[in-house]
Design a protein around this motif. Structure first.
Motif, PDB file in Angstrom:
ATOM      1  N   ASP A 135     -24.096  -4.943  13.792  1.00 21.91           N
ATOM      2  CA  ASP A 135     -25.690  -5.275  13.608  1.00 21.91           C
ATOM      3  C   ASP A 135     -26.206  -5.415  14.807  1.00 21.91           C
ATOM      4  N   SER A 151     -29.830  -5.544  17.891  1.00 23.17           N
ATOM      5  CA  SER A 151     -31.354  -4.980  18.394  1.00 23.17           C
ATOM      6  C   SER A 151     -31.296  -4.282  19.514  1.00 23.17           C
ATOM      7  N   HIS A 198     -32.782   1.500  19.843  1.00 17.48           N
ATOM      8  CA  HIS A 198     -32.106   0.559  20.155  1.00 17.48           C
ATOM      9  C   HIS A 198     -32.200   0.047  21.867  1.00 17.48           C
ATOM     10  N   LEU A 257     -33.755  -2.387  14.874  1.00 23.99           N
ATOM     11  CA  LEU A 257     -33.162  -3.591  14.322  1.00 23.99           C
ATOM     12  C   LEU A 257     -32.011  -3.079  13.219  1.00 23.99           C
ATOM     13  N   ASP A 258     -31.005  -3.326  13.427  1.00 24.30           N
ATOM     14  CA  ASP A 258     -29.654  -3.118  12.485  1.00 24.30           C
ATOM     15  C   ASP A 258     -29.402  -4.399  11.662  1.00 24.30           C
ATOM     16  N   PHE A 259     -29.450  -4.374  10.302  1.00 22.19           N
ATOM     17  CA  PHE A 259     -28.987  -5.683   9.650  1.00 22.19           C
ATOM     18  C   PHE A 259     -27.883  -5.338   8.473  1.00 22.19           C
ATOM     19  N   GLY A 260     -26.848  -6.083   8.202  1.00 20.84           N
ATOM     20  CA  GLY A 260     -26.118  -5.993   7.235  1.00 20.84           C
ATOM     21  C   GLY A 260     -25.140  -4.565   7.330  1.00 20.84           C
ATOM     22  N   ALA A 261     -24.677  -4.281   8.519  1.00 23.31           N
ATOM     23  CA  ALA A 261     -23.938  -2.938   8.850  1.00 23.31           C
ATOM     24  C   ALA A 261     -22.877  -2.854   7.842  1.00 23.31           C
ATOM     25  N   TYR A 272     -24.279  -2.042   4.449  1.00 24.57           N
ATOM     26  CA  TYR A 272     -25.366  -0.989   4.326  1.00 24.57           C
ATOM     27  C   TYR A 272     -24.837  -0.071   5.393  1.00 24.57           C
ATOM     28  N   MET A 283     -29.136   0.318   7.144  1.00 24.32           N
ATOM     29  CA  MET A 283     -29.213  -0.851   7.924  1.00 24.32           C
ATOM     30  C   MET A 283     -30.270  -1.156   8.828  1.00 24.32           C
ATOM     31  N   HIS A 284     -31.105   0.193   8.935  1.00 25.35           N
ATOM     32  CA  HIS A 284     -31.947   0.293  10.291  1.00 25.35           C
ATOM     33  C   HIS A 284     -33.176   0.123  10.039  1.00 25.35           C
TER      34      HIS A 284
END
Length: 76
Positions: free
Chosen positions: A2, A4, A19, A25-29, A32, A66-67
């Motif tokens: 995860d 930025s 990036h 931003l990546d969340f919950g890699a 997801y 995730m992106h």
């Protein structure tokens, strides 16, 4: 992972990732991952889209759920 801001190329490409400029931003890699068809809940996606972000889960070729990026998408 995860995150930025990190200076790097797009995975499998020879040009910089958004990036590199803090525009993605990546969340919950882990939940997801790149290439997965699993998506963030619509309420989350719509909240980001309302602020002008594009969702990686909507990419045409390689899905990246995730992106979120604050730039127009290009062919990935």
């Amino acid at each position: 992972f995860d995150g930025s801001w990190v200076i790097r190329n797009i995975r499998g490409a020879s040009h910089p990732s958004l990036h590199s400029w803090g525009l993605a931003l990546d969340f919950g890699a882990a939940e997801y991952p790149l290439g997965s068809t699993k998506r963030f809940p619509d309420v989350v996606v719509k909240a980001f889209q309302k602020q002008g972000f594009f969702y990686g889960g909507d990419f045409t070729h390689r899905k990246d759920p995730m992106h979120f990026q604050f730039a127009k998408p290009h062919t990935i």
